[in-house]
Structure formats: C-alpha cells, structure tokens
Enzyme design. Structure first.
Site, PDB file in Angstrom:
ATOM      1  N   SER A  11       0.823  -1.116   0.112  1.00  0.00           N
ATOM      2  CA  SER A  11       0.117   0.129  -0.062  1.00  0.00           C
ATOM      3  C   SER A  11       0.932   1.362  -0.039  1.00  0.00           C
ATOM      4  O   SER A  11       0.186   2.385   0.115  1.00  0.00           O
ATOM      5  CB  SER A  11      -0.834   0.182   0.973  1.00  0.00           C
ATOM      6  OG  SER A  11      -0.309   0.050   2.400  1.00  0.00           O
ATOM      7  N   LYS A  41      -5.985   5.246   8.679  1.00  0.00           N
ATOM      8  CA  LYS A  41      -4.900   5.846   7.928  1.00  0.00           C
ATOM      9  C   LYS A  41      -4.898   7.274   7.974  1.00  0.00           C
ATOM     10  O   LYS A  41      -3.822   8.113   8.165  1.00  0.00           O
ATOM     11  CB  LYS A  41      -4.434   5.519   6.462  1.00  0.00           C
ATOM     12  CG  LYS A  41      -4.229   3.801   6.771  1.00  0.00           C
ATOM     13  CD  LYS A  41      -3.778   3.342   5.065  1.00  0.00           C
ATOM     14  CE  LYS A  41      -3.234   1.842   5.036  1.00  0.00           C
ATOM     15  NZ  LYS A  41      -3.156   1.480   3.873  1.00  0.00           N
TER      16      LYS A  41
END
Length: 265
Positions: free
Chosen positions: A159, A208
């Site tokens: 990611s 996040k």
C-alpha cells in the site's frame, strides 16, 4: 415433566427456557471469532530516514533537497493467529479509532504467522520495485542510468507504492515541475501503484487518515474509489485529495503549491 412445568408461573417458566440461550450467548461472548481488530499504525516520511537509514537513495542523476514530507501510512492489526471474542468485538465496534475487519481481509494469504509475514514483506519488495518503474516511467528516465534504492523493509504489504513513486519524483531534480512536490507541507497518503502509474485501492483508509493527522499531515492522497471510506472518520483539518494515477497525484500537489484548488473527495 410437562404437567409440572405448566404449573410454574410465567416469569419462572421464561427464566427456565432462557437459561440454555443465556449459557449459549455467554459461550459465544468468550469464544474466538474470525475477525481482526485494527487501529492507526505508524507513518514514515519516504523523503527522510527511518531507523537511521535513508528511505530513498538515488544515484546516476541529480537530486534536490526537499523541505516537506511525504508520509506513507499503515494500520496495525491483531495477528493472524490471534482471536477476538464477541465481547471485544462489540466494544471495538463503537470506537472510532478501531475497526473490526474479517481476518481474511487483513491476511488474505492465510498460512502461519511466519508465512504471512514473509508474504507481506515480499509484497512490499514488489511494491518498491514497481514504484521505481512507475516513477522513472513518469519522468521518462532510463532505468539503466538511474539507480534507485528503497529501504523500508520492516513494513509489509503493497500500500505504500504511490508514496514511494511520489518520493522518487520529488527527489529527482529537473523533472520540469518547478520545485518540490510538497511545497514544504506534510503530505500523507496510501495506494498501490502499477508499472504504468495507476493507483489501486488498499483498505483501512479511515484509520490511515487518523494516523496521518496524528503525525502532522494536512493533505491526504487517497485512491478515488475509497473516498467514501476515507470520509467516514476524517479528522478535522485534513484535506482529502482523490487520485487514480501517479500523474493525478503530482498534478494535484502542483496545483496546491500554486495556490489553486485540487480535486476533493
């Protein structure tokens, strides 16, 4: 037995009937379930150093000094062999800084803890290689002349691809953009990257964004397909910028540096 039960008062009869169900629920509350509990994880500035090691090193081409930060973001989750009880899951369900996720969504490869860790580190290594290819392709640089080394081996998964590519683009001088990408800001983000620069979804974006804000970011680059998820627990003062490609991300950051509006979720 039936005749005796029929003479019991209604409340007592209901209590007798409910006893097995109560016991079943008690067992369920303590039984391990196939879910993982995730929370905001650490971030790392790909333009800087981590644990004393420079994250992006470039040779064979001029590089520039950068003042801002490009922070890749992570989530932390309970281990693949750890199990959460129903009571724990219910408690975490109502917390905005935690997420309850199917275990296979966090650890899709299955296997033992050691096998999963190995798989995730392999995915990170592939992501770093692909990020380099995407960045050099975007800049039209010859990979046989420009050597890029990426050192962030203790983080698993793919990611961070987008942020690695942006870091390479930002460090390479003479890319025609007129200066560093961040404009001195702390920019965070997430997203996989393909060799041709396409950005892919990653999951866990709401957590996040919290990690990004905690570590000083004011802008967060998010795969466009995950805008809705990123908005669910968006910290105040964090600007969401949707991207579908590396060029989208570069153009959005350039626009912000010129004082122009960037795309918004």
């Amino acid at each position: 037995m039936l005749s005796r039960l029929s003479r019991l008062s209604r409340p007592v009869a209901l209590a007798v009937c409910a006893a097995p169900l109560t016991a079943l629920l008690a067992v369920a509350a303590l039984a391990p379930l196939p879910f993982a509990i995730a929370q905001p994880g650490p971030t790392a500035d790909v333009l800087g150093a981590k644990d004393g090691r420079t994250v992006i090193s470039i040779s064979g081409a001029p590089t520039r000094e950068t003042k801002g930060q490009l922070r890749m973001t992570t989530i932390q989750a309970t281990g693949p062999s750890d199990s959460a009880s129903l009571a724990e899951l219910v408690e975490m369900w109502f917390r905005t800084d935690r997420a309850v996720l199917p275990r296979e969504a966090v650890y899709p490869s299955g296997g033992s803890d050691e096998e999963i860790e190995k798989h995730n580190l392999e995915e990170m290594a592939k992501s770093q290689s692909t990020a380099t290819e995407a960045a050099l392709g975007y800049l039209r640089r010859n990979p046989s002349e420009v050597k890029v080394d990426l050192d962030l081996a203790d983080v698993g998964g793919p990611s961070a691809g987008l942020m690695f590519s942006l870091g390479i683009v930002d460090k390479l001088a003479g890319d025609g953009g007129g200066g560093e990408l961040t404009g001195g800001r702390t920019v965070a983000g997430t997203g996989t990257i393909s060799p041709d620069g396409k950005v892919g979804a990653v999951g866990g974006v709401a957590l996040k964004t919290q990690a990004a804000k905690r570590d000083g970011a004011t802008v967060f680059l998010v795969p466009e397909a995950e805008c809705a998820d990123a908005r669910t627990e968006l910290p105040e003062g964090l600007q969401l910028v949707p991207v579908t490609s590396l060029s989208d991300a570069v153009n959005a950051l350039r626009a912000l540096n010129r004082g122009e509006p960037a795309p918004s979720c």
